[in-house]
Scaffold this motif. Sequence first.
Motif, PDB file in Angstrom:
ATOM      1  N   PRO A 227       0.804  -1.231   0.000  1.00  0.00           N
ATOM      2  CA  PRO A 227       0.000   0.000   0.000  1.00  0.00           C
ATOM      3  C   PRO A 227       0.838   1.284   0.000  1.00  0.00           C
ATOM      4  CG  PRO A 227      -0.844  -1.538   1.613  1.00  0.00           C
ATOM      5  CD  PRO A 227       0.437  -2.112   1.119  1.00  0.00           C
ATOM      6  N   TYR A 228       2.021   1.230   0.605  1.00  0.00           N
ATOM      7  CA  TYR A 228       2.856   2.440   0.579  1.00  0.00           C
ATOM      8  C   TYR A 228       3.345   2.733  -0.829  1.00  0.00           C
ATOM      9  CZ  TYR A 228       2.974   2.330   5.665  1.00  0.00           C
ATOM     10  OH  TYR A 228       2.608   2.351   6.971  1.00  0.00           O
TER      11      TYR A 228
ATOM     12  N   ARG B 113       1.034   4.774  -3.032  1.00  0.00           N
ATOM     13  CA  ARG B 113       0.935   6.206  -2.768  1.00  0.00           C
ATOM     14  C   ARG B 113       2.203   6.957  -3.158  1.00  0.00           C
ATOM     15  NH1 ARG B 113      -2.203   3.069  -0.317  1.00  0.00           N
ATOM     16  NH2 ARG B 113      -4.255   3.680   0.440  1.00  0.00           N
TER      17      ARG B 113
ATOM     18  N   TYR C 228       0.683   8.284  -7.199  1.00  0.00           N
ATOM     19  CA  TYR C 228      -0.723   7.920  -7.013  1.00  0.00           C
ATOM     20  C   TYR C 228      -1.545   8.104  -8.272  1.00  0.00           C
ATOM     21  CZ  TYR C 228       0.104  12.713  -5.490  1.00  0.00           C
ATOM     22  OH  TYR C 228       0.568  13.986  -5.390  1.00  0.00           O
TER      23      TYR C 228
ATOM     24  N   VAL D 110      -7.133   5.121  -7.530  1.00  0.00           N
ATOM     25  CA  VAL D 110      -6.047   5.834  -6.879  1.00  0.00           C
ATOM     26  C   VAL D 110      -5.178   4.882  -6.073  1.00  0.00           C
ATOM     27  CG1 VAL D 110      -5.443   7.777  -5.439  1.00  0.00           C
ATOM     28  CG2 VAL D 110      -7.525   7.827  -6.753  1.00  0.00           C
ATOM     29  N   THR D 111      -5.786   4.069  -5.234  1.00  0.00           N
ATOM     30  CA  THR D 111      -4.985   3.198  -4.377  1.00  0.00           C
ATOM     31  C   THR D 111      -5.595   1.812  -4.251  1.00  0.00           C
ATOM     32  OG1 THR D 111      -6.158   4.142  -2.526  1.00  0.00           O
ATOM     33  CG2 THR D 111      -3.995   5.019  -2.967  1.00  0.00           C
TER      34      THR D 111
END
Lengths: 563, 158
Positions: free
Chosen positions: A233-234, A237, A240, A322-323
């Motif tokens: 997940p990092y 971002r 993004y 986006v994520t």
Amino acid sequence: MADSVTLAKLKEKFPNDILAIHSYRGDDTATVRREAIVDICRFLREEPGLAYNFMMDLTAVDYLGRDPRFEVVYHLYSLQHNHRVRLKAPVPEEDCSIDSIVSIWPAANWFEREVYDLYGIRFNHHPDLRRILLYEQFEGHPLRKDYPKDKRQPIDRILYQPKIYHPESKSDDLETRHLFLHMGPAHPAMHGIIHLILELDGERIVNSEVEIGYLHRGFEKECENATYTQCIPYTDRLNYVSPLINNVGYIMTVEKLLGIEITERCKYIRVIMSEISRITDHLTCIAANAMELGAFTVFFYFIQARELLYKLIEEVGGGRGVTPSCGRIGGWSYDLPEGFEEKCRQVLQEVTKAIAEVDKLLSKNRIFYDRMRGTGYISAEDAISLAFTGPCLRSCGVYYDVRKAQPYLVYDRIDFEIPLGTEGDNYDRYLVRMEEMRQSIRIIEQALEQIPPGPVNIDDPRVTLPPKEEVYSSIEGLMRHFKIITEGIKPPPGEAYFPVEGGNGELGFYIVSDGSGKPYKCRCRPPCFALMQGLSKMIQGGLVADVIATFGMINMIGGENDR
Amino acid sequence: MGLETIFGESFITTKLNSVINWARKYSFFQYPFVTACCGMEFMSTWSSHYDIARFGAEFPRFSPRQADLLMVVGTINHKIAPILRRVYEQMCEPKWVIAFGVCASSGGFYQNYAVVQGIDQIIPVDVYISGCPPRPEAVLDAIVKLQEKVTKESILSR
């Protein structure tokens, strides 16, 4: 080891300065004495048979408890021979310094400042050694292993003195003075937060300075404290706007460390998702840039097209574009949903339509053309020496795309072209991005045709989670699940660098493993960082208004630039 | 406005309250303080598909002096924090703040040396939006929540 030309030549030329050489997972590595780093780098760059013209990445690793404590790591690339090499120079804690290589590759400037900022390693003869991502009042160096992760140092105001700032006048007479204009950090056209200090002669930019770091959020420190899976997940971002390319880059680096081969179907899924992400990246870049130049319609058309792609990603990954964090080490979170192929083709048709429409609106639009053509110029030599990659490099006519140079996944089985510019200005960057979107659509269409059936995840007890039925019904399954969740995936000790072609250029991950479930070091080679370093050069001599167009076409993404 | 100082909380001012609040809640002039990933969803919310204009809050004002709704979109670290505070202080009353996404609300999953653990350590916040990043529907919900809040306010307090 013997088959590497570079290592053999290095060993021959500098027998006393090369401490060790090895090739691990295909990465040629030379450990060198720090006193000789400048000579070695100059040799690597200037020797015709080597010609390492790109200083791709420069970082450091803190091996706390080992002597010498630090290691400065260089990743070099030769465009001509398509070779890569990694140099490592040990630096002791007592005399924490090494010679700067800015004189050989100007690109090293910001990278060295970053290492100084985060690790406290001094670079001798560096032209401008100041903090870059953090602020002057910050005490200590956060990426050192003995810096506590959550030790915060809030400030009331920024004490920041631009280097180019010299307001004092020389005489009392009437005189013409240059005006200093601060653009940002909170500026409408600075999407992302960035601080530009412009020295103006009328409306012409004489000199400028770029201050970054307003979105530094400790990506590396977070990764060092998370398991390999928790890092995914990092990575979303970072950039993004095209998160899935980051996912793919990161997980492929870990897979390189593990030495595993993924399934055929998964390779195609990764290509499809990467290319969808690339389209969203370019759509957003052009949309935002056009809006800033006054073409509002384009913004709505492209964001509408992006919305369709976001919906498509949501169906695959469960999160909007986006994520979504849907990459997994050893595979992908889910298989493609039913009816994906048909939906994907429909969406691509819509996107093609949007691109065609915007092409009509913008490409021959007098106002847009005049603001883009000839502005933000950079020559091919400068671009290479500043380690530009991606659309900004290709707009200068330099043929370099990681997908073609070192094909990964299944890019070598797919027919696509790399668009090149000729002028190296904003208009070419715009055209390159437009064409890249069309090529991405071509890639996705071919991948949809070629994608074979079969499993998505590999069946490796070290890496992938067992199916849920197995977890609930057998003790082996439960233990396997438990081990991976609590301890994490454990690659063998070693290091690996793996580049992929991100939306803005070469996106590389450099991971050092110490054999535990958490990365010892997880470094992202941010393409934007190198591009932002070139911004000063690109806007010099131009008008203030052109900064907007140039900055927009660089497509700076804060998360990736400041990490 | 002068009137309320004479009349206090009487019939005239309460009616005035509802008229002014009605006007205020349908005409947010937002200042988008966009720093990070949430900006992508902010763009989505703002453009045609989700269309924040239906709630009268579509007009971005990039001067804090002209804005009454500060949208803090994305992660705030210690370097940008003083600037955010300054932007907030430059805004005129009445003003409201929305913390857009978990990073702005609480620091999110960035619990490290760089990131401010929620903008409410620097400036007051009216509505928090969860999500990393929030879906556009959640943003629209937050606008509606803020509208409800504005309706209940007294013009004497702002």
